[in-house]
Design a protein around this motif. Structure first.
Motif, short mmCIF file in Angstrom:
data_model
loop_
_atom_site.label_atom_id
_atom_site.label_comp_id
_atom_site.label_asym_id
_atom_site.label_seq_id
_atom_site.Cartn_x
_atom_site.Cartn_y
_atom_site.Cartn_z
N VAL A 190 0.85 -1.20 0.00
CA VAL A 190 0.00 0.00 0.00
C VAL A 190 0.88 1.25 0.00
N ILE A 191 0.69 2.10 -0.99
CA ILE A 191 1.41 3.37 -1.09
C ILE A 191 0.52 4.48 -0.55
N VAL A 192 1.13 5.40 0.18
CA VAL A 192 0.39 6.54 0.72
C VAL A 192 0.58 7.73 -0.22
N GLY A 193 -0.53 8.30 -0.70
CA GLY A 193 -0.46 9.47 -1.58
C GLY A 193 -1.21 10.65 -0.99
N VAL A 239 1.32 3.33 9.08
CA VAL A 239 0.20 4.25 9.20
C VAL A 239 -1.10 3.50 8.94
N SER A 240 -2.18 3.97 9.56
CA SER A 240 -3.51 3.41 9.34
C SER A 240 -4.37 4.45 8.65
N ILE A 241 -5.00 4.02 7.56
CA ILE A 241 -5.82 4.92 6.75
C ILE A 241 -7.27 4.47 6.83
N GLU A 242 -8.14 5.35 7.32
CA GLU A 242 -9.56 5.05 7.39
C GLU A 242 -10.21 5.47 6.08
N MET A 269 2.83 0.45 5.07
CA MET A 269 4.18 0.51 5.61
C MET A 269 5.06 1.30 4.66
N LEU A 270 5.70 2.36 5.17
CA LEU A 270 6.59 3.16 4.35
C LEU A 270 7.83 3.51 5.16
N SER A 271 8.85 3.98 4.49
CA SER A 271 10.08 4.31 5.20
C SER A 271 9.86 5.52 6.11
N ARG A 272 10.64 5.58 7.15
CA ARG A 272 10.52 6.70 8.09
C ARG A 272 10.84 8.01 7.39
N ASP A 273 11.83 7.97 6.50
CA ASP A 273 12.20 9.18 5.76
C ASP A 273 11.05 9.66 4.88
N SER A 274 10.33 8.71 4.24
CA SER A 274 9.21 9.08 3.39
C SER A 274 8.09 9.71 4.20
N ALA A 275 7.84 9.15 5.39
CA ALA A 275 6.78 9.69 6.25
C ALA A 275 7.10 11.12 6.67
N ILE A 276 8.38 11.37 6.96
CA ILE A 276 8.79 12.72 7.35
C ILE A 276 8.69 13.67 6.16
N SER A 277 9.10 13.19 5.00
CA SER A 277 9.07 14.02 3.79
C SER A 277 7.65 14.42 3.42
N LEU A 278 6.69 13.49 3.61
CA LEU A 278 5.29 13.76 3.30
C LEU A 278 4.59 14.57 4.39
N GLN A 279 5.28 14.76 5.52
CA GLN A 279 4.73 15.50 6.67
C GLN A 279 3.39 14.89 7.10
N LEU A 280 3.41 13.59 7.27
CA LEU A 280 2.19 12.88 7.65
C LEU A 280 1.82 13.20 9.09
#
Length: 276
Positions: free
Chosen positions: A198-201, A231-234, A244-255
């Protein structure tokens, strides 16, 4: 083994079944089949005749008798040689007492199954949910739905699974699997999706993706790790998908929790299963 069918509106009937058995350590030795063998031996006076009566092989019956004798710690079946029938078998008092106990327990079990079936008829959706919860897989995401459409291809089929009134996903599986699973419009099915698939966009922008499934939702939970972030997406239908994504990607996306996002995954990443 008592069985009770439960009919849910618009769905195939769900069947309740169960049996009781005795265990010694990790081994089942007092199964319903073996109790039937003891009862047949008591009636027929012969292991061979008893095996034939209940549909066991000659060797299987003798192995079962040896196992029960050994695990009980004392003989349950006594074998004799000679006589007009060329030998026979009788139950010991311990075996007869065991049979009496089993009959009492089995009768109580049948009453319990009848009560359970009666309760389930009043709430069949709960019974189906329990069945779904019992399934163990390595896939992080398990979703239940109804097949809405099947697009047949030369090699693969596209299966549209309706999760709720406004949420559906598409799975791409082989045509052979469609047949083997007995998939058809209106059939209930389960979808399994790994979190790593699952990719987060983020909404907005002109980026176009080839992924068949792009479901809108919002972040409801973020668990940070040293390397990866889960991350959990409702989704709009109320279902929750883990990604599941990399920690760096989560920070970059400012989730952050509450942020509108898309859960994106390929149709080929969706595995389908059925309960019947």
């Amino acid at each position: 083994m008592p069985k009770k069918s439960v009919h849910a509106s618009g769905r195939p009937p769900l069947e309740l079944s169960g049996s009781i058995w005795f265990r010694s350590g990790d081994q089942d030795w007092g199964s319903q089949k073996r109790m039937a063998l003891l009862e047949a031996i008591d009636q027929e006076g012969s292991i061979t005749a008893a095996a034939k009566k209940i549909g066991l092989s000659y060797k299987g019956a003798w192995d079962a008798v040896d196992t029960m004798n050994n695990l009980a710690g004392e003989p349950l079946v006594l074998r004799s040689t000679g006589g007009q029938r060329g030998g026979g078998a009788t139950l010991t008092p311990r075996a007869k007492a065991l049979l009496t106990t089993f009959r009492l327990l089995n009768a109580e079990h049948e009453r319990f199954m009848a009560r359970l079936a009666s309760a389930s008829r009043q709430s069949p959706d709960n019974l189906e949910l329990i069945q779904h919860m019992m399934i163990q897989t390595s896939a992080r995401n398990k979703l239940a739905g109804t097949i809405q459409h099947i697009k047949t291809g030369a090699v693969n089929d596209e299966i549209t699974l309706k999760l709720s009134d406004d949420t559906a996903i598409v799975a791409s599986i082989s045509s052979e699997s469609t047949v083997d699973l007995g998939l058809c419009v209106g059939k209930r099915a389960l979808a399994f999706i790994k979190a790593s698939s699952v990719i987060v966009g983020l909404p907005g922008g002109d980026t176009r993706l080839s992924a068949r499934n792009q479901l809108p939702g919002r972040l409801v939970r973020i668990v940070e790790g040293a390397v990866n972030t889960e991350v959990s997406i409702e989704l709009h239908g109320g279902q929750v998908l883990a990604a599941m994504l990399s920690r760096d990607s989560a920070i970059s996306l400012q989730l952050r929790e509450g942020l509108p996002v898309y859960a994106i995954f390929k149709a080929s990443s969706v595995m389908l299963g059925v309960l019947d």
